[in-house]
Design a protein around this motif. Sequence first.
Motif, PDB file in Angstrom:
ATOM      1  N   ASP A  84     -77.540  37.507 -26.961  1.00  0.00           N
ATOM      2  CA  ASP A  84     -76.170  38.198 -27.047  1.00  0.00           C
ATOM      3  C   ASP A  84     -76.502  39.508 -27.668  1.00  0.00           C
ATOM      4  O   ASP A  84     -77.216  40.172 -27.997  1.00  0.00           O
ATOM      5  N   HIS A  86     -75.776  43.554 -27.522  1.00  0.00           N
ATOM      6  CA  HIS A  86     -74.701  44.405 -27.434  1.00  0.00           C
ATOM      7  C   HIS A  86     -75.291  46.228 -27.645  1.00  0.00           C
ATOM      8  O   HIS A  86     -76.220  46.054 -28.282  1.00  0.00           O
ATOM      9  N   HIS A 119     -71.902  43.243 -34.348  1.00  0.00           N
ATOM     10  CA  HIS A 119     -72.744  42.195 -34.324  1.00  0.00           C
ATOM     11  C   HIS A 119     -74.145  41.976 -32.857  1.00  0.00           C
ATOM     12  O   HIS A 119     -73.866  42.523 -31.814  1.00  0.00           O
ATOM     13  N   ASP A 151     -67.713  42.638 -21.812  1.00  0.00           N
ATOM     14  CA  ASP A 151     -68.517  41.554 -22.926  1.00  0.00           C
ATOM     15  C   ASP A 151     -69.099  40.190 -21.982  1.00  0.00           C
ATOM     16  O   ASP A 151     -68.551  41.122 -21.088  1.00  0.00           O
TER      17      ASP A 151
HETATM   18 ZN    ZN Z   1     -70.614  39.315 -28.618  1.00  0.00          ZN
END
Ligand code: ZN
Length: 241
Positions: A84, A86, A119, A151
């Motif tokens: 992940d 971001h 996060h 996302d």
């Molecule tokens: Zn995430």
Amino acid sequence: MHPATRRTLLKTLSGAGLVAAAGLAGRVAFAAGIKPDARSALIVVDVQNCFVTGGTLPVKGGEEVVPVINKLAAAFENIVITQDWHTKGHASFASTHAGKKPFEVKKLAYGNQVLWPDHCVQGTDDAALHKDLALPTAQVIVRKGYHQEVDSYSAFTEADGKTPTGLGGYLKQRGIKKVFVTGLATDFCVAWTAMDARKAGLEVYVIEDATRAIDLNGSLAAAWKQMAAKGVKRIQSTDLA
Ligand code: ZN
Ligand code: VGL
């Protein structure tokens, strides 16, 4: 022994034998069916500092998947890792939206989005893979969720439902037919990745004890139900032993 009695006994015995043989064959066939081969890949989803104890979006017991995954890795010729990844101020962060708190939902351009604590920000220690994850043979790391406004729980397609990450093309070009999905979190990135793998035409297994869940308002039970409906098979790491 009266011949009729003998006939009956033989019938009964051969009948029992057949049942036993069928039972054994069924088990062997099942075990052979889920044995990873050269066209199988282990997908290790988001086993990052952010999702374990001490991280910014900790999944209960998240770190417990690490030894299970390390052990599973020995059975796989092909391993894919996801992260992940971001941007700062990402659309999935509650802090990006005035008046919104983590775990609330907001309607974004592509649909309802659960808002999370900040996060897995690119390049931070929080976004790094767990230090005990030992996958030296893994061949590719797929990063996702890097478009500011969109996302991506799935490692295949972003939450807009159309932007590909490239993983589908990668697996196809490498001749992969079967994937075994593990990692964090069962009810979000693991589930979406597993369901999109089905969409890509793959045979898909989720190894339950190699995952841990967030379980937000019943999301874990809902995810297993949706995965089952799409033909994702739920197994345990011992099924591969
Ligand atoms: Zn995430
Ligand atoms: C995830 C929530 C937000 C996951 C990622 O890896 O399951 N969940 N971002």
